[in-house]
Design a protein around this motif. Sequence first.
Motif, short mmCIF file in Angstrom:
data_model
loop_
_atom_site.label_atom_id
_atom_site.label_comp_id
_atom_site.label_asym_id
_atom_site.label_seq_id
_atom_site.Cartn_x
_atom_site.Cartn_y
_atom_site.Cartn_z
N GLN A 150 36.02 35.53 15.35
CA GLN A 150 35.78 36.55 14.33
C GLN A 150 34.29 36.75 14.06
O GLN A 150 33.92 37.59 13.24
N GLY A 151 33.43 35.99 14.74
CA GLY A 151 31.99 36.17 14.60
C GLY A 151 31.43 35.75 13.26
O GLY A 151 30.45 36.33 12.79
N VAL A 152 32.01 34.72 12.66
CA VAL A 152 31.51 34.23 11.37
C VAL A 152 30.09 33.71 11.54
O VAL A 152 29.82 32.94 12.47
N PRO A 153 29.14 34.10 10.70
CA PRO A 153 27.77 33.60 10.81
C PRO A 153 27.72 32.08 10.66
O PRO A 153 28.51 31.49 9.92
N GLY A 154 26.77 31.45 11.37
CA GLY A 154 26.66 30.01 11.35
C GLY A 154 26.50 29.43 9.97
O GLY A 154 27.06 28.37 9.65
N ARG A 155 25.77 30.12 9.10
CA ARG A 155 25.53 29.59 7.76
C ARG A 155 26.80 29.57 6.92
O ARG A 155 26.89 28.87 5.91
N GLU A 156 27.82 30.34 7.33
CA GLU A 156 29.08 30.39 6.60
C GLU A 156 30.18 29.57 7.26
O GLU A 156 31.26 29.40 6.70
N ALA A 158 30.81 26.35 7.98
CA ALA A 158 31.37 25.15 7.36
C ALA A 158 32.30 25.51 6.22
O ALA A 158 33.43 24.99 6.11
N GLU A 159 31.87 26.42 5.37
CA GLU A 159 32.69 26.80 4.23
C GLU A 159 33.97 27.48 4.67
O GLU A 159 35.06 27.21 4.14
N VAL A 160 33.84 28.38 5.65
CA VAL A 160 35.03 29.09 6.14
C VAL A 160 35.99 28.11 6.80
O VAL A 160 37.21 28.17 6.58
N PHE A 161 35.46 27.19 7.61
CA PHE A 161 36.33 26.22 8.28
C PHE A 161 37.08 25.38 7.26
O PHE A 161 38.31 25.18 7.38
N GLN A 162 36.39 24.87 6.27
CA GLN A 162 37.04 24.03 5.26
C GLN A 162 38.10 24.81 4.49
O GLN A 162 39.19 24.28 4.20
N SER A 163 37.81 26.07 4.19
CA SER A 163 38.77 26.89 3.47
C SER A 163 40.00 27.17 4.32
O SER A 163 41.14 27.07 3.85
N ARG A 164 39.78 27.53 5.59
CA ARG A 164 40.90 27.82 6.48
C ARG A 164 41.73 26.56 6.74
O ARG A 164 42.96 26.62 6.86
N LEU A 165 41.05 25.41 6.85
CA LEU A 165 41.78 24.16 7.08
C LEU A 165 42.66 23.83 5.88
O LEU A 165 43.81 23.41 6.04
N ALA A 196 22.62 20.98 10.33
CA ALA A 196 22.95 20.80 11.74
C ALA A 196 24.22 21.57 12.09
O ALA A 196 24.34 22.14 13.19
N VAL A 197 25.18 21.60 11.17
CA VAL A 197 26.42 22.35 11.41
C VAL A 197 26.12 23.84 11.51
O VAL A 197 26.63 24.53 12.42
N ALA A 198 25.29 24.35 10.62
CA ALA A 198 24.95 25.78 10.64
C ALA A 198 24.24 26.15 11.93
O ALA A 198 24.56 27.19 12.54
N LEU A 199 23.29 25.33 12.37
CA LEU A 199 22.57 25.62 13.62
C LEU A 199 23.51 25.56 14.81
O LEU A 199 23.44 26.41 15.72
N ALA A 200 24.39 24.56 14.84
CA ALA A 200 25.32 24.43 15.97
C ALA A 200 26.28 25.61 16.02
O ALA A 200 26.59 26.13 17.10
N ALA A 201 26.76 26.03 14.85
CA ALA A 201 27.66 27.18 14.81
C ALA A 201 26.96 28.45 15.27
O ALA A 201 27.54 29.26 16.01
#
Length: 391
Positions: A150-156, A158-165, A196-201
């Motif tokens: 869905q092309g979620v920006p890297g800075r978002e 972690a938050e999106v993953f945690q919410s979806r999980l 680091a998560v934001a950069l990797a994403a």
Amino acid sequence: MSDGEHAGGELGHHLDAVRLIDHHVHGAFNTDLDRAQFEVFLNEGSPDPIPDWMTQFDSQLGFAIRRWCSPVLDLAPHASADEYWSRRQELGLQEVTSRFLPAAGVSDWVLDTGFASDSVLDLASMASASGGRVHEIVRLESLAEDIAAQGVPGREYAEVFQSRLAEATERAVGVKTILAYRSGFDLDLRRPEPSAVALAADRWIDSGGTGSPRLTDPVLLSFGLHAALDRGLPIQIHTGFGDRDLDLDKANPILLLDFLRTARATDVPIMLLHCYPYHREAGYLAQAFNNVYFDVGLALNYLGVRGVEVVAESFEVAPFAKQLYSSDAWGPVELHYLGAVLWRRAMKAVLGRWVEAGDWSSADAVRVVDMVARENAARVYGLCADQRSAR
């Protein structure tokens, strides 16, 4: 009749009757296959077509199908491969499925829905076809790949993953990671920093992740694992045997020692799946850590008659309260049935031998059967024991 023979008979009858909880399994195929396609799915290691100079029926799995699955299709044991396939086609997929799934004697299927879900029965269809209950396992990497698509920006991310999980696991009983396939266990599994998560994403998604996302970044794999720890549900981890995408030497569960030693990891049940040929290492980890459990699923189908030795070895050092039954069947419905048949037979052979020798009592053997067959899984996954334990 000797005491040993009487005890072995009691144990055998109990193993035939006990209803299993298959704590790691996938759906059965929902579409017909031709024989060439069917034989591909009798090979765990390779996705390639079977060469025309051989048949996958000439394997331990193929022989086991001909021996144990043939009677379910009204054939004599050891029917030829040609006879078996002809009868299977004559009956049709729906009839074959309706015979094999209930015959497995499984009361509860704990279903990983994260792989090729369009081609296999979903939760409701598995329940309907088998007559058992079905519980969902959420695959972490599949969830991440849906987000990347869905092309979620890297800075978002972690938050999106945690919410979806959190949303995906509202009704699930656990999660699963296949980091063994994506990177192996020889990586830093400490919780990564948010930056680091934001950069990797960003790297992953910007480098083409939205086209055909396949998560291999070690930072994001580790992040997903720790996000799962935060949810507190059991975490299934593929270890050992698998297809050739996996570097087998990096799938040894002993490489997870540093992760398992961390205080956060000890709060959540860690379910080591399959484990062969590292089932002895998995048994050690199950003894060393109160929250570690394991099975020898998947291997039993492919080892056929040789699975007896693996079951015996799985009972060497691990506490019996830390072992679970699994088929890890995916695709051909024979695998859902055969996993149960071969496990029951292996348990009869192994525990029956110990009872007959006087090393175990028959009552203890029956008690251990119930623990591994269903009670351990019911406890770990929080499944209600509202169905009878025996058929």
